[in-house]
Design a protein around this motif. Structure first.
Motif, PDB file in Angstrom:
ATOM      1  N   ARG A  20       1.173 -10.218  -4.291  1.00  0.00           N
ATOM      2  CA  ARG A  20       0.141 -10.873  -4.981  1.00  0.00           C
ATOM      3  C   ARG A  20       0.485 -10.809  -6.513  1.00  0.00           C
ATOM      4  O   ARG A  20       0.239 -11.508  -7.131  1.00  0.00           O
ATOM      5  N   ASN A  21       1.320  -9.628  -6.808  1.00  0.00           N
ATOM      6  CA  ASN A  21       1.508  -9.483  -8.330  1.00  0.00           C
ATOM      7  C   ASN A  21       2.833  -9.565  -8.659  1.00  0.00           C
ATOM      8  O   ASN A  21       3.295  -9.123  -9.641  1.00  0.00           O
ATOM      9  N   LYS A  22       3.805 -10.298  -7.731  1.00  0.00           N
ATOM     10  CA  LYS A  22       4.955 -10.930  -7.949  1.00  0.00           C
ATOM     11  C   LYS A  22       5.928  -9.809  -8.213  1.00  0.00           C
ATOM     12  O   LYS A  22       6.953  -9.999  -9.192  1.00  0.00           O
ATOM     13  N   LEU A  23       5.736  -8.650  -7.563  1.00  0.00           N
ATOM     14  CA  LEU A  23       6.941  -7.643  -7.865  1.00  0.00           C
ATOM     15  C   LEU A  23       8.003  -7.611  -6.997  1.00  0.00           C
ATOM     16  O   LEU A  23       7.736  -7.893  -5.672  1.00  0.00           O
ATOM     17  N   THR A  24       9.277  -7.826  -7.359  1.00  0.00           N
ATOM     18  CA  THR A  24      10.332  -8.038  -6.592  1.00  0.00           C
ATOM     19  C   THR A  24      11.105  -6.449  -6.326  1.00  0.00           C
ATOM     20  O   THR A  24      11.755  -6.485  -5.481  1.00  0.00           O
ATOM     21  N   LYS A  25      10.923  -5.703  -7.204  1.00  0.00           N
ATOM     22  CA  LYS A  25      11.487  -4.270  -7.088  1.00  0.00           C
ATOM     23  C   LYS A  25      10.560  -3.203  -7.255  1.00  0.00           C
ATOM     24  O   LYS A  25      10.209  -3.145  -8.150  1.00  0.00           O
ATOM     25  N   ILE A  26      10.426  -2.513  -6.096  1.00  0.00           N
ATOM     26  CA  ILE A  26       9.765  -1.017  -6.126  1.00  0.00           C
ATOM     27  C   ILE A  26      10.349   0.028  -6.032  1.00  0.00           C
ATOM     28  O   ILE A  26      11.569  -0.098  -5.327  1.00  0.00           O
ATOM     29  N   ASP A  27      10.207   0.992  -6.978  1.00  0.00           N
ATOM     30  CA  ASP A  27      11.147   1.924  -6.894  1.00  0.00           C
ATOM     31  C   ASP A  27      10.482   3.336  -6.506  1.00  0.00           C
ATOM     32  O   ASP A  27      11.197   3.928  -5.374  1.00  0.00           O
ATOM     33  N   THR A  28       9.068   3.560  -6.478  1.00  0.00           N
ATOM     34  CA  THR A  28       8.359   4.839  -5.838  1.00  0.00           C
ATOM     35  C   THR A  28       7.099   4.141  -5.559  1.00  0.00           C
ATOM     36  O   THR A  28       6.329   3.658  -6.130  1.00  0.00           O
ATOM     37  N   VAL A  29       6.624   4.998  -4.094  1.00  0.00           N
ATOM     38  CA  VAL A  29       5.154   4.920  -3.885  1.00  0.00           C
ATOM     39  C   VAL A  29       4.515   6.292  -4.098  1.00  0.00           C
ATOM     40  O   VAL A  29       5.173   7.460  -3.510  1.00  0.00           O
ATOM     41  N   VAL A  30       3.569   6.446  -4.608  1.00  0.00           N
ATOM     42  CA  VAL A  30       2.915   7.825  -4.939  1.00  0.00           C
ATOM     43  C   VAL A  30       1.689   8.041  -4.177  1.00  0.00           C
ATOM     44  O   VAL A  30       0.852   7.203  -4.436  1.00  0.00           O
ATOM     45  N   LEU A  31       1.569   8.909  -3.372  1.00  0.00           N
ATOM     46  CA  LEU A  31       0.506   9.166  -2.527  1.00  0.00           C
ATOM     47  C   LEU A  31      -0.274  10.400  -2.729  1.00  0.00           C
ATOM     48  O   LEU A  31       0.423  11.534  -3.329  1.00  0.00           O
ATOM     49  N   GLN A  32      -1.643  10.518  -2.804  1.00  0.00           N
ATOM     50  CA  GLN A  32      -2.300  11.609  -2.990  1.00  0.00           C
ATOM     51  C   GLN A  32      -2.982  11.972  -1.486  1.00  0.00           C
ATOM     52  O   GLN A  32      -3.541  11.246  -1.056  1.00  0.00           O
ATOM     53  N   ILE A  33      -2.555  13.346  -1.195  1.00  0.00           N
ATOM     54  CA  ILE A  33      -3.271  13.765   0.073  1.00  0.00           C
ATOM     55  C   ILE A  33      -3.961  15.119  -0.225  1.00  0.00           C
ATOM     56  O   ILE A  33      -3.651  16.142  -0.706  1.00  0.00           O
ATOM     57  N   GLY A  34      -5.315  15.068   0.183  1.00  0.00           N
ATOM     58  CA  GLY A  34      -6.311  16.097   0.118  1.00  0.00           C
ATOM     59  C   GLY A  34      -5.531  17.234   0.976  1.00  0.00           C
ATOM     60  O   GLY A  34      -5.523  17.034   2.112  1.00  0.00           O
ATOM     61  N   GLU A  35      -5.958  18.536   0.572  1.00  0.00           N
ATOM     62  CA  GLU A  35      -5.476  19.653   1.291  1.00  0.00           C
ATOM     63  C   GLU A  35      -6.579  19.683   2.720  1.00  0.00           C
ATOM     64  O   GLU A  35      -6.029  20.179   3.805  1.00  0.00           O
ATOM     65  N   PRO A  49      10.695   6.627   6.365  1.00  0.00           N
ATOM     66  CA  PRO A  49      11.788   6.003   6.275  1.00  0.00           C
ATOM     67  C   PRO A  49      11.702   5.113   7.591  1.00  0.00           C
ATOM     68  O   PRO A  49      12.096   3.841   7.426  1.00  0.00           O
ATOM     69  N   ALA A  50      11.032   5.307   8.649  1.00  0.00           N
ATOM     70  CA  ALA A  50      10.928   4.635   9.666  1.00  0.00           C
ATOM     71  C   ALA A  50       9.805   3.426   9.089  1.00  0.00           C
ATOM     72  O   ALA A  50      10.251   2.132  10.010  1.00  0.00           O
ATOM     73  N   ALA A  51       9.006   3.509   8.668  1.00  0.00           N
ATOM     74  CA  ALA A  51       7.886   2.762   8.369  1.00  0.00           C
ATOM     75  C   ALA A  51       8.368   1.706   7.394  1.00  0.00           C
ATOM     76  O   ALA A  51       7.874   0.448   7.376  1.00  0.00           O
ATOM     77  N   VAL A  52       9.265   2.142   6.388  1.00  0.00           N
ATOM     78  CA  VAL A  52       9.918   1.152   5.671  1.00  0.00           C
ATOM     79  C   VAL A  52      11.108   0.284   5.826  1.00  0.00           C
ATOM     80  O   VAL A  52      11.307  -0.395   5.257  1.00  0.00           O
ATOM     81  N   ASP A  53      11.553   0.745   7.061  1.00  0.00           N
ATOM     82  CA  ASP A  53      12.925  -0.035   7.412  1.00  0.00           C
ATOM     83  C   ASP A  53      12.516  -1.465   7.767  1.00  0.00           C
ATOM     84  O   ASP A  53      11.576  -1.985   8.345  1.00  0.00           O
ATOM     85  N   GLY A  54      13.415  -2.143   7.167  1.00  0.00           N
ATOM     86  CA  GLY A  54      13.422  -3.548   7.345  1.00  0.00           C
ATOM     87  C   GLY A  54      12.080  -4.262   6.448  1.00  0.00           C
ATOM     88  O   GLY A  54      11.994  -5.418   6.651  1.00  0.00           O
ATOM     89  N   THR A  55      11.535  -3.459   5.533  1.00  0.00           N
ATOM     90  CA  THR A  55      10.551  -4.260   4.745  1.00  0.00           C
ATOM     91  C   THR A  55      10.826  -4.187   3.122  1.00  0.00           C
ATOM     92  O   THR A  55      11.965  -3.712   2.801  1.00  0.00           O
ATOM     93  N   LEU A  56      10.149  -4.720   2.525  1.00  0.00           N
ATOM     94  CA  LEU A  56      10.309  -4.987   0.982  1.00  0.00           C
ATOM     95  C   LEU A  56      10.591  -3.281   0.532  1.00  0.00           C
ATOM     96  O   LEU A  56      11.080  -3.239  -0.891  1.00  0.00           O
ATOM     97  N   LEU A  57       9.833  -2.322   0.873  1.00  0.00           N
ATOM     98  CA  LEU A  57      10.061  -1.167   0.454  1.00  0.00           C
ATOM     99  C   LEU A  57      11.369  -0.136   1.117  1.00  0.00           C
ATOM    100  O   LEU A  57      11.231   0.962   0.766  1.00  0.00           O
ATOM    101  N   GLU A  58      12.039  -0.917   1.741  1.00  0.00           N
ATOM    102  CA  GLU A  58      13.320  -0.044   2.412  1.00  0.00           C
ATOM    103  C   GLU A  58      13.766   0.806   1.584  1.00  0.00           C
ATOM    104  O   GLU A  58      14.293   1.894   1.919  1.00  0.00           O
TER     105      GLU A  58
END
Length: 113
Positions: A20-35, A49-58
């Protein structure tokens, strides 16, 4: 282990955002997870690694930030960490509290270049 299904949904969400935002290269995804969330950060990291295999986020990196399980004491109104203090206010020893944070699971940031 429900973490894999959750991480796959995160990947889909980030991919949709990138398209949607025409991003072609993503470097990092930051997640926040509560204790106190039902997600185990180590499992999230292991599944990524398994979830991003073969995707834009590989080739992306995953960064996980842990959000503390903070509560406010209903007696003295001070904020403290529930887990570190065994659910007891360290200031007045009261065990009546209101949860402020710690159940979150958020995509905090998508770092593109």
């Amino acid at each position: 282990m429900h973490e894999l299904g959750v991480v796959i949904e995160v990947v889909k969400t980030v991919e949709n955002f990138a398209v949607r935002n025409k991003l072609t290269k993503i470097d990092t995804v930051v997640l926040q997870i509560g204790e106190l969330s039902s997600m185990i950060p180590k499992y999230i990291e292991d599944c990524y690694p398994a979830a991003v295999d073969g995707t834009l986020l590989e080739s992306t990196k995953l960064k996980v930030e842990i959000l503390p399980a903070n509560a406010i004491c209903r007696s003295c109104n001070k904020v403290y960490n529930l887990l570190q203090n065994k659910k007891e206010c360290p200031f007045c020893k009261n065990k009546s509290w209101e949860l402020l944070s710690g159940r979150e699971f958020l995509i905090k940031e998508i770092v593109a270049y």
